[in-house]
Design a protein around this motif. Structure first.
Motif, PDB file in Angstrom:
ATOM      1  N   GLY A  74       9.769 -63.109 -42.659  1.00  0.00           N
ATOM      2  CA  GLY A  74       9.709 -62.736 -41.251  1.00  0.00           C
ATOM      3  C   GLY A  74       9.157 -61.351 -40.982  1.00  0.00           C
ATOM      4  N   ALA A  83       5.674 -61.156 -39.640  1.00  0.00           N
ATOM      5  CA  ALA A  83       5.571 -61.589 -38.247  1.00  0.00           C
ATOM      6  C   ALA A  83       5.910 -60.448 -37.302  1.00  0.00           C
ATOM      7  CB  ALA A  83       6.494 -62.781 -38.003  1.00  0.00           C
ATOM      8  N   PHE A  84       6.855 -59.605 -37.707  1.00  0.00           N
ATOM      9  CA  PHE A  84       7.218 -58.465 -36.869  1.00  0.00           C
ATOM     10  C   PHE A  84       6.028 -57.531 -36.689  1.00  0.00           C
ATOM     11  CE2 PHE A  84       8.625 -54.076 -36.370  1.00  0.00           C
ATOM     12  CZ  PHE A  84       9.457 -54.180 -35.261  1.00  0.00           C
ATOM     13  N   HIS A 118       3.370 -59.221 -34.455  1.00  0.00           N
ATOM     14  CA  HIS A 118       3.778 -59.278 -33.053  1.00  0.00           C
ATOM     15  C   HIS A 118       3.762 -57.892 -32.422  1.00  0.00           C
ATOM     16  CE1 HIS A 118       6.699 -59.505 -29.695  1.00  0.00           C
ATOM     17  NE2 HIS A 118       6.165 -60.701 -29.507  1.00  0.00           N
ATOM     18  N   LYS A 119       4.195 -56.905 -33.170  1.00  0.00           N
ATOM     19  CA  LYS A 119       4.287 -55.544 -32.638  1.00  0.00           C
ATOM     20  C   LYS A 119       2.917 -54.981 -32.291  1.00  0.00           C
ATOM     21  CE  LYS A 119       6.524 -51.599 -31.881  1.00  0.00           C
ATOM     22  NZ  LYS A 119       7.563 -51.451 -30.827  1.00  0.00           N
ATOM     23  N   ILE A 177      11.181 -60.241 -30.215  1.00  0.00           N
ATOM     24  CA  ILE A 177      11.067 -61.408 -31.090  1.00  0.00           C
ATOM     25  C   ILE A 177      12.287 -61.426 -32.014  1.00  0.00           C
ATOM     26  CG2 ILE A 177       9.583 -60.070 -32.651  1.00  0.00           C
ATOM     27  CD1 ILE A 177       8.236 -62.747 -33.412  1.00  0.00           C
ATOM     28  N   ALA A 199      15.056 -63.242 -34.930  1.00  0.00           N
ATOM     29  CA  ALA A 199      14.868 -63.670 -36.316  1.00  0.00           C
ATOM     30  C   ALA A 199      14.263 -65.067 -36.409  1.00  0.00           C
ATOM     31  CB  ALA A 199      16.205 -63.621 -37.051  1.00  0.00           C
ATOM     32  N   ARG A 205      10.628 -64.891 -35.467  1.00  0.00           N
ATOM     33  CA  ARG A 205       9.854 -64.245 -36.537  1.00  0.00           C
ATOM     34  C   ARG A 205       9.558 -65.237 -37.657  1.00  0.00           C
ATOM     35  NH1 ARG A 205      13.332 -59.787 -35.653  1.00  0.00           N
ATOM     36  NH2 ARG A 205      14.550 -60.279 -37.529  1.00  0.00           N
ATOM     37  N   GLN A 206      10.561 -66.021 -38.036  1.00  0.00           N
ATOM     38  CA  GLN A 206      10.345 -66.980 -39.112  1.00  0.00           C
ATOM     39  C   GLN A 206       9.373 -68.071 -38.694  1.00  0.00           C
ATOM     40  OE1 GLN A 206      11.478 -66.678 -42.364  1.00  0.00           O
ATOM     41  NE2 GLN A 206       9.913 -68.285 -42.577  1.00  0.00           N
ATOM     42  N   ALA A 265       5.987 -66.533 -38.932  1.00  0.00           N
ATOM     43  CA  ALA A 265       5.620 -66.373 -40.340  1.00  0.00           C
ATOM     44  C   ALA A 265       5.181 -67.708 -40.937  1.00  0.00           C
ATOM     45  CB  ALA A 265       6.786 -65.795 -41.130  1.00  0.00           C
TER      46      ALA A 265
END
Length: 224
Positions: A128, A131-132, A135-136, A181, A183, A186-187, A190
């Motif tokens: 994950g 993905a952070f 997204h950020k 977002i 957890a 995020r997964q 990902a």
């Protein structure tokens, strides 16, 4: 570029040309300007150096396990290549800030979404944390698959060159922008990033993502 860096990069390219057969034509798909998250499958410690050497002079920085800095020569190489050390158990704020700076400087940040090396070359579940970052920063991403390094040790004993296959997918971006977002989200992101890698590989090499439906709901291809 310093003389020492030019010499080492030249030796590195020579190493890859001597011991491998690499068709680098797919690398022409990598955009030459602007910030970019490069998502790469991870089967060997050689993927990063190879991409660094053959994408030059396009600036590329990679996340690398912090244990590599425990050895003086490897630490020298990591620092020369401006790699970013990461604790694979806990990606701290300093690591995130270093990643964001690379992207703010309009460079390529190479990340292995799996988080750790695959010993059999098959895809593992994505983490994950990647993905952070995606997204950020909300910048374009590109999937890059490298296959063949798992055969290197066997081939070198037989004095054979190892064939390396590189596949580069389409540039893509996140559909839903802004906001928080969690957890689960995020997964899910990902996993979709990993599916972008999976479609570039034979089904038998997709590992965790083998036989799964290819559906992209969270990301979309960026039109040229």
């Amino acid at each position: 570029m310093k003389l020492s860096e030019r010499v080492i990069n030249s030796l590195l390219r020579t190493f890859f040309r001597l011991f491998f057969r690499i068709d680098r034509s797919e690398l022409a798909k990598v955009p030459q300007t602007g910030p970019l998250l490069m998502m790469v499958n991870h089967t060997s410690n050689l993927e990063g150096p190879m991409l660094y050497a053959f994408l030059h002079p396009r600036p590329l920085h990679a996340l690398a396990k912090q244990e590599l800095w425990d050895h003086k020569f490897m630490a020298y190489l990591m620092n020369m290549w401006k790699s970013i050390p990461v604790d694979r158990q806990n990606m701290g704020r300093s690591t995130m800030d270093a990643c964001f700076k690379v992207l703010d400087d309009q460079h390529i940040l190479a990340i292995a979404p799996e988080g750790t090396r695959s010993k059999d070359g098959k895809l593992q579940e994505g983490k994950g944390g990647v993905a952070f970052i995606a997204h950020k920063k909300d910048i374009p991403m590109i999937p890059v698959v490298v296959m063949g390094f798992t055969s290197f040790s066997r081939n070198i004993r037989r004095l054979r060159r190892t064939v390396i296959t590189i596949k580069v997918g389409e540039v893509f971006e996140i559909v839903q922008k802004g906001g928080r977002i969690d957890a689960n989200a995020r997964q899910a992101l990902a996993d979709e990033i990993m599916m972008r890698l999976a479609v570039l590989m034979p089904n038998e090499m997709r590992g965790h993502y083998k036989d799964k439906d290819i559906v992209f709901n969270l990301t979309r291809t960026v039109k040229a």
